[in-house]
Design a protein around this motif. Structure first.
Motif, mmCIF file in Angstrom:
data_model
loop_
_atom_site.group_PDB
_atom_site.id
_atom_site.type_symbol
_atom_site.label_atom_id
_atom_site.label_comp_id
_atom_site.label_asym_id
_atom_site.label_seq_id
_atom_site.Cartn_x
_atom_site.Cartn_y
_atom_site.Cartn_z
ATOM 1 N N THR A 189 0.937 -1.252 -0.103
ATOM 2 C CA THR A 189 0.040 0.032 0.024
ATOM 3 C C THR A 189 0.963 1.416 0.037
ATOM 4 N N ILE A 190 2.032 1.241 0.569
ATOM 5 C CA ILE A 190 2.855 2.330 1.045
ATOM 6 C C ILE A 190 3.558 2.566 -0.379
ATOM 7 N N MET A 191 4.198 1.626 -0.980
ATOM 8 C CA MET A 191 4.796 1.675 -2.261
ATOM 9 C C MET A 191 3.771 2.021 -3.493
ATOM 10 N N ARG A 192 2.645 1.730 -3.441
ATOM 11 C CA ARG A 192 1.648 1.996 -4.324
ATOM 12 C C ARG A 192 1.343 3.433 -4.119
ATOM 13 N N ALA A 193 1.305 3.972 -3.230
ATOM 14 C CA ALA A 193 0.999 5.450 -2.780
ATOM 15 C C ALA A 193 2.371 6.342 -3.219
ATOM 16 N N ILE A 194 3.627 5.944 -3.193
ATOM 17 C CA ILE A 194 4.735 6.437 -3.719
ATOM 18 C C ILE A 194 4.678 6.722 -5.025
ATOM 19 N N PHE A 195 4.250 5.542 -5.771
ATOM 20 C CA PHE A 195 4.307 5.454 -7.209
ATOM 21 C C PHE A 195 2.959 6.431 -8.028
ATOM 22 N N GLU A 196 1.997 6.365 -7.246
ATOM 23 C CA GLU A 196 0.974 7.132 -7.722
ATOM 24 C C GLU A 196 1.092 8.658 -7.355
ATOM 25 N N HIS A 197 2.061 9.123 -6.556
ATOM 26 C CA HIS A 197 2.440 10.612 -6.071
ATOM 27 C C HIS A 197 2.706 11.308 -7.200
ATOM 28 N N ASP A 198 2.320 12.465 -7.398
ATOM 29 C CA ASP A 198 2.702 13.481 -8.376
ATOM 30 C C ASP A 198 4.132 13.572 -8.194
ATOM 31 N N ALA A 199 4.810 13.783 -7.113
ATOM 32 C CA ALA A 199 6.159 14.264 -6.803
ATOM 33 C C ALA A 199 7.172 12.773 -7.306
ATOM 34 N N PHE A 200 6.461 11.720 -7.561
ATOM 35 C CA PHE A 200 7.393 10.638 -7.989
ATOM 36 C C PHE A 200 7.775 11.021 -9.600
ATOM 37 N N TRP A 201 6.742 11.475 -10.217
ATOM 38 C CA TRP A 201 6.733 11.489 -11.558
ATOM 39 C C TRP A 201 7.704 12.786 -12.090
ATOM 40 N N THR A 202 7.984 13.617 -11.356
ATOM 41 C CA THR A 202 8.645 14.616 -11.511
ATOM 42 C C THR A 202 10.026 14.623 -10.587
ATOM 43 N N ALA A 203 10.457 13.626 -10.175
ATOM 44 C CA ALA A 203 11.451 13.521 -9.273
ATOM 45 C C ALA A 203 12.886 13.733 -9.981
ATOM 46 N N PRO A 204 13.838 14.244 -9.400
ATOM 47 C CA PRO A 204 15.003 14.309 -10.227
ATOM 48 C C PRO A 204 15.628 12.988 -10.577
ATOM 49 N N LEU A 205 16.720 12.569 -10.974
ATOM 50 C CA LEU A 205 17.212 11.544 -11.511
ATOM 51 C C LEU A 205 18.184 10.866 -10.154
ATOM 52 N N LYS A 206 17.990 9.723 -9.718
ATOM 53 C CA LYS A 206 18.709 9.167 -8.956
ATOM 54 C C LYS A 206 20.112 8.422 -9.552
ATOM 55 N N TYR A 207 21.206 8.595 -8.692
ATOM 56 C CA TYR A 207 22.433 7.921 -9.067
ATOM 57 C C TYR A 207 22.505 6.495 -8.736
ATOM 58 N N LYS A 208 22.970 5.492 -9.542
ATOM 59 C CA LYS A 208 22.871 4.127 -9.511
ATOM 60 C C LYS A 208 24.231 3.815 -8.403
ATOM 61 N N ARG A 209 23.936 3.239 -7.224
ATOM 62 C CA ARG A 209 24.824 2.468 -6.417
ATOM 63 C C ARG A 209 25.495 1.469 -7.393
ATOM 64 N N PRO A 210 26.641 0.913 -6.863
ATOM 65 C CA PRO A 210 27.333 0.112 -7.560
ATOM 66 C C PRO A 210 26.696 -1.156 -8.020
ATOM 67 N N LEU A 211 25.988 -1.610 -7.174
ATOM 68 C CA LEU A 211 25.228 -3.040 -7.671
ATOM 69 C C LEU A 211 24.224 -2.775 -8.559
ATOM 70 N N GLU A 212 23.541 -1.625 -8.445
ATOM 71 C CA GLU A 212 22.580 -1.403 -9.411
ATOM 72 C C GLU A 212 23.185 -1.104 -10.712
ATOM 73 N N TYR A 213 24.280 -0.382 -10.484
ATOM 74 C CA TYR A 213 25.046 -0.079 -11.928
ATOM 75 C C TYR A 213 25.455 -1.215 -12.479
ATOM 76 N N ALA A 214 26.035 -2.315 -11.799
ATOM 77 C CA ALA A 214 26.569 -3.579 -12.295
ATOM 78 C C ALA A 214 25.613 -4.262 -12.930
ATOM 79 N N ILE A 215 24.340 -4.247 -12.353
ATOM 80 C CA ILE A 215 23.141 -5.212 -12.857
ATOM 81 C C ILE A 215 22.721 -4.392 -14.216
ATOM 82 N N SER A 216 22.620 -3.235 -14.226
ATOM 83 C CA SER A 216 22.208 -2.425 -15.328
ATOM 84 C C SER A 216 23.097 -2.509 -16.490
ATOM 85 N N VAL A 217 24.429 -2.694 -16.233
ATOM 86 C CA VAL A 217 25.550 -3.143 -17.320
ATOM 87 C C VAL A 217 25.184 -4.263 -17.957
#
Length: 347
Positions: A189-217
């Motif tokens: 319920t909390i995560m759904r509220a985050i993703f439906e919030h207007d601020a989620f869709w206008t948020a700045p970019l987030k920097y990838k942490r190393p694990l996320e970066y490696a997976i994305s590569v």
């Protein structure tokens, strides 16, 4: 899986302390994963009974004649109320008394040792816990912490910092905290509220942490991975070995903690595209075929999901001889530049 990563940091346990090397795997399987999209209170209670957590934060030696305050402090500072939460040093001492006797048996299972428990009356955050409560004293503390408004605000802020912005707005924190309280910590319920919030869709970019970066590569180049431990060692070099953060606050979540460690990322990418990372392979022939058929921008469209910018195009042109006659070395160089580019560091 992203929620598992988040809660693993929230209830961070350093793998290499004492017996946690064996117990950490059980904690991941029985505490984090079953509750990652469940109810926060259930996860907090499971964590409080986790042998890995009790060993890591020294509650296994929390005995009435010499109470150990480590777990008591961290359950309030890091797991629930936050460092600025409404608790005092007296609360830390009282919570430590409530958890006396919560320990781990020789077989690695949770154990309550009655003769270690302080049976006196305690007062935690203004709540009187009567004498002679036994193990239930600790359970009462968990109920108090789960239902405290500071817990809703603190954990909500951490979720927003992970999924929305390094510095989430007070309006969004207030909105989502209210949803936390209404849903009694129901994570979906909390995560759904985050993703439906207007601020989620206008948020700045987030920097990838190393694990996320490696997976994305690996995903971007459609790599295969055979489970080799060498990739874990690579994550250690990049700064985010799983379960490898040696303080209980977990790996940091803001860009300023990671932007100074680009060189290990670049080296990782160069080894990936050259086929020099043990356990990882990519189909170089397919990438060459794509580049020769559709040109260098096709590589960018696949990796960056857009055409190259002028700066990116200039960087690519500086390492290839003929854009109309690309060879295998050219393709590897282009992939390396795209995956090392500033824009690929951000999600």
């Amino acid at each position: 899986e992203k929620m598992v990563h988040f809660w693993t940091d929230h209830f961070s346990i350093y793998y290499f302390k004492d017996r946690t090397a064996n117990l950490q795997t059980i904690d991941d399987r029985e505490v984090i994963r079953p509750h990652a999209l469940g109810n926060f209170g259930d996860m907090l209670r499971a964590s409080a009974h986790s042998p890995a957590m009790l060993v890591y934060l020294d509650n296994v030696v929390n005995e009435k004649s010499h109470p150990n305050e480590n777990y008591a402090r961290e359950i309030m500072e890091l797991h629930t109320l936050g460092v600025d939460g409404a608790y005092t040093e007296d609360d830390v001492k009282e919570v430590a008394r409530c958890f006396t006797g919560w320990s781990v048996a020789d077989n690695g299972q949770f154990a309550y040792i009655p003769e270690w428990h302080d049976e006196g009356e305690k007062v935690v955050l203004g709540h009187v816990i009567p004498a002679n409560g036994g193990q239930a004293d600790g359970d009462r503390v968990l109920d108090i912490l789960v239902n405290h408004p500071d817990t809703a605000r603190y954990v909500t802020t951490k979720l927003l910092r992970r999924f929305v912005a390094d510095d989430p707005s007070q309006v969004m924190i207030s909105d989502i905290s209210q949803g936390w309280t209404t849903s009694e910590g129901h994570i979906p319920t909390i995560m759904r509220a985050i993703f439906e919030h207007d601020a989620f869709w206008t948020a700045p970019l987030k920097y990838k942490r190393p694990l996320e970066y490696a997976i994305s590569v690996l995903r971007s180049v459609q790599a295969t991975y055979d489970g080799s431990k060498q990739l874990v060692e690579r994550l250690q070099i990049m700064g985010q070995r799983p379960f490898g953060f040696n303080t209980p606050d977990g790996y940091p979540d803001t860009a300023d903690e990671w932007v100074g460690s680009l060189v290990p990322r670049w080296n990782f990418v160069q080894d990936i595209v050259a086929g020099n990372q043990e356990g990882v392979s990519i189909n170089h022939r397919n990438w060459l075929r794509l580049a020769q058929a559709q040109g260098q921008q096709a590589l960018a469209n696949t990796i960056l999901l857009r055409d190259m910018s002028q700066n990116e195009l200039q960087a690519v042109q500086s390492v290839i001889a003929d854009a109309n006659n690309l060879n295998q070395n050219d393709v590897q160089s282009i992939l390396g530049i795209l995956l090392s580019s500033p824009s690929f560091q951000w999600r």
